[in-house]
Design a protein around this motif. Structure first.
Motif, PDB file in Angstrom:
ATOM      1  N   LYS A 123      -0.276  -0.143 -11.077  1.00 47.87           N
ATOM      2  CA  LYS A 123      -1.124  -0.940 -10.190  1.00 47.87           C
ATOM      3  C   LYS A 123      -0.283  -2.020  -9.505  1.00 47.87           C
ATOM      4  CE  LYS A 123      -5.006   1.136 -11.058  1.00 47.87           C
ATOM      5  NZ  LYS A 123      -5.646   1.972 -10.009  1.00 47.87           N
TER       6      LYS A 123
ATOM      7  N   PRO B   2       1.382   6.036  -7.989  1.00 52.70           N
ATOM      8  CA  PRO B   2      -0.039   5.837  -8.326  1.00 52.70           C
ATOM      9  C   PRO B   2      -0.294   5.449  -9.774  1.00 52.70           C
ATOM     10  CG  PRO B   2       0.473   8.189  -8.103  1.00 52.70           C
ATOM     11  CD  PRO B   2       1.678   7.444  -7.640  1.00 52.70           C
ATOM     12  N   ASN B   3       0.684   5.631 -10.660  1.00 49.89           N
ATOM     13  CA  ASN B   3       0.468   5.314 -12.071  1.00 49.89           C
ATOM     14  C   ASN B   3       0.664   3.835 -12.397  1.00 49.89           C
ATOM     15  OD1 ASN B   3      -0.080   7.992 -12.728  1.00 49.89           O
ATOM     16  ND2 ASN B   3       2.082   8.465 -13.021  1.00 49.89           N
TER      17      ASN B   3
ATOM     18  N   TYR C  14       3.878   1.559  -1.307  1.00 51.88           N
ATOM     19  CA  TYR C  14       4.379   1.707  -2.681  1.00 51.88           C
ATOM     20  C   TYR C  14       3.289   2.232  -3.617  1.00 51.88           C
ATOM     21  CZ  TYR C  14       8.898  -0.689  -2.158  1.00 51.88           C
ATOM     22  OH  TYR C  14      10.188  -1.030  -1.833  1.00 51.88           O
ATOM     23  N   GLN C  15       2.074   1.733  -3.436  1.00 51.20           N
ATOM     24  CA  GLN C  15       0.974   2.177  -4.291  1.00 51.20           C
ATOM     25  C   GLN C  15       0.740   3.670  -4.155  1.00 51.20           C
ATOM     26  OE1 GLN C  15      -1.380   0.118  -6.620  1.00 51.20           O
ATOM     27  NE2 GLN C  15      -0.876   2.233  -7.157  1.00 51.20           N
ATOM     28  N   ASN C  16       0.812   4.170  -2.940  1.00 52.66           N
ATOM     29  CA  ASN C  16       0.667   5.611  -2.715  1.00 52.66           C
ATOM     30  C   ASN C  16       1.815   6.393  -3.334  1.00 52.66           C
ATOM     31  OD1 ASN C  16      -1.720   5.343  -1.260  1.00 52.66           O
ATOM     32  ND2 ASN C  16      -0.666   5.125   0.700  1.00 52.66           N
TER      33      ASN C  16
ATOM     34  N   ASP D  92       0.827  -1.208   0.000  1.00 47.95           N
ATOM     35  CA  ASP D  92       0.000   0.000   0.000  1.00 47.95           C
ATOM     36  C   ASP D  92       0.865   1.264   0.000  1.00 47.95           C
ATOM     37  OD1 ASP D  92      -2.215  -1.618   0.074  1.00 47.95           O
ATOM     38  OD2 ASP D  92      -2.572  -1.366   2.231  1.00 47.95           O
TER      39      ASP D  92
ATOM     40  N   LYS E 276       6.332   4.444 -16.478  1.00 46.43           N
ATOM     41  CA  LYS E 276       5.139   4.560 -15.633  1.00 46.43           C
ATOM     42  C   LYS E 276       5.493   4.891 -14.186  1.00 46.43           C
ATOM     43  CE  LYS E 276       1.608   1.780 -17.950  1.00 46.43           C
ATOM     44  NZ  LYS E 276       0.699   0.606 -17.810  1.00 46.43           N
TER      45      LYS E 276
END
Length: 422
Positions: free
Chosen positions: A99, A96-97, A91-93, A89, A202
């Motif tokens: 998944k 954000p580009n 890393y996702q924050n 989570d 990305k």
């Protein structure tokens, strides 16, 4: 299905080897024999496989997430397993580009625990960040963990590693501490070029810097921290909240890492690099201890020619100190040396590097100009506009490179036409 399966964790004396297999199109992201290893200066045969599995999983799990693949293994430690979702989570924050998905298949999740026998271990390279973290936590008598992760499939001679090791051992001896020495191929067993080709646009970052190095370095220390019953592993910050930078080693990631009864703390994040320089020189000025800061991580000694060396040297000068007292053998014509370096290299500086390092050095030098030892720098460095000079240098570079490239292309095309008609 794209998957990585950890087939074997082989332990002998002070070394663990990981052998894995790959299905689908992930093979291009790995080199050679699908093999990773870690070698310690301690026997590790008494460490559970569920703990020894952690470093391998930590190294490849970001790739599993960004490629939406599956990783399979026999067993893993429960605390680390439960920390993976919060890490993902984070890393996702940060990115954000892209998944962050993927699946983990584990036959057995093992609960490990221990009573603390040592309060701290600190990752120690001998650099500015590591020295700052050591000074801030020296009262905890930390184990000093020094790593080299750039071997290939086995241990090779490395002057850099020998210098790092020698420096760490001497430093520990002077402070009555114990060394943990780790060698590995975690920095080279994956094909970072191919990962970057597919994902860096990305991500807006490279694989090693953005996703890999923090987990690789920290996880290598976990088995020995388990063996020696360490409460917390400290890793020094590289960045600061004043200028947000996406990075694999970040408090939102590192502080989520758990293993058995142990934890990780990302230390000094509230400090800029210039704050750390001031903290370090103030400490050593007051203690009258000698120190050599190791900045060049791929050279036996500080080269005093690279960007990292020079910004560290100038940061020390900005605090009114002499860099030669901190392990930098700078030339007598240092001001001209810096000017020549910037003429050649400023075009490669990023806006981030200018903002978080060079502009801060300039500001501190302006504030402290009465204490600057190298006075000739004041004649030009304080007024040097990095953004403007970078732009000019880039234009010049592109113009000078454009015509030779165009000439070569025309020449190649002409030769091909000539060969076809003769």
């Amino acid at each position: 299905m794209n998957s990585i399966t950890l087939n074997k964790v082989f332990v002998k004396d002070n070394r663990v080897d990981y052998f894995f297999s790959i299905t689908g199109n992930l093979q291009k992201y790995f080199k050679g024999k699908n093999h990773m290893f870690l070698e310690y200066n301690f026997d590790i045969t008494d460490i559970p496989k569920s703990i020894l599995t952690i470093p391998f999983v930590a190294n490849v799990i970001p790739l599993i997430w960004i490629s939406d693949a599956t990783i399979c293994m026999n067993e893993i430690d429960e605390s680390f397993y439960e920390s993976l979702n919060p890490i993902r989570d984070a890393y996702q924050n940060m990115f954000p580009n892209v998944k962050f998905k993927g699946t983990m298949v584990v036959d057995k999740i093992t609960k490990n625990s221990y009573k603390y026998e040592r309060e701290a271990a600190a990752l120690f390279s001998g650099g500015l960040d590591a020295l700052t973290t050591f000074i801030r936590n020296k009262n905890k008598k930390p184990l000093l963990i020094t790593e080299y992760g750039w071997h290939e499939n086995d241990i090779q001679d490395s002057e850099v590693w020998e210098a790092d090791k020698e420096n760490a051992i001497q430093f520990a001896k002077e402070h009555g501490l114990e060394n943990i020495l780790i060698q590995s191929n975690y920095g080279s067993f994956m094909n970072a070029v191919n990962i970057d080709n597919d994902f860096s646009r990305k991500l807006g970052d490279s694989w090693w810097h953005g996703l890999h190095h923090g987990l690789a370095i920290i996880s290598a220390a976990i088995p020995i921290a388990f063996k020696l019953k360490v409460k917390c592993i400290y890793i020094a910050s590289s960045n600061s909240p004043y200028y947000k930078v996406a990075c694999a080693s970040d408090p939102t990631v590192d502080n989520k890492i758990k293993y058995a009864s142990g934890s990780v703390f990302h230390d000094g994040y509230e400090l800029t690099r210039q704050d750390k320089v001031k903290f370090m020189v103030d400490y050593y000025s007051a203690s009258e201890e000698s120190v050599n800061i190791r900045v060049c991580f791929k050279n036996r000694e500080n080269c005093c020619n690279c960007e990292k060396c020079l910004r560290t040297i100038l940061a020390i000068i900005a605090e009114g100190k002499e860099p030669r007292d901190y392990g930098f053998n700078i030339p007598s014509h240092f001001s001209e040396h810096v000017k020549s370096f910037l003429d050649n290299e400023v075009k490669f500086f990023t806006h981030t590097f200018i903002n978080i390092y060079w502009n801060i050095i300039q500001n501190r030098m302006r504030e402290n100009r009465q204490n600057i030892v190298h006075k000739d720098l004041l004649d030009w460095f304080l007024d040097y506009d990095f953004a403007v000079q970078r732009k000019r240098a880039l234009i010049k570079y592109r113009v000078t490179k454009f015509f030779p490239i165009l000439k070569r292309k025309i020449s190649t095309k002409f030769n091909r036409v000539f060969e076809q008609n003769t």
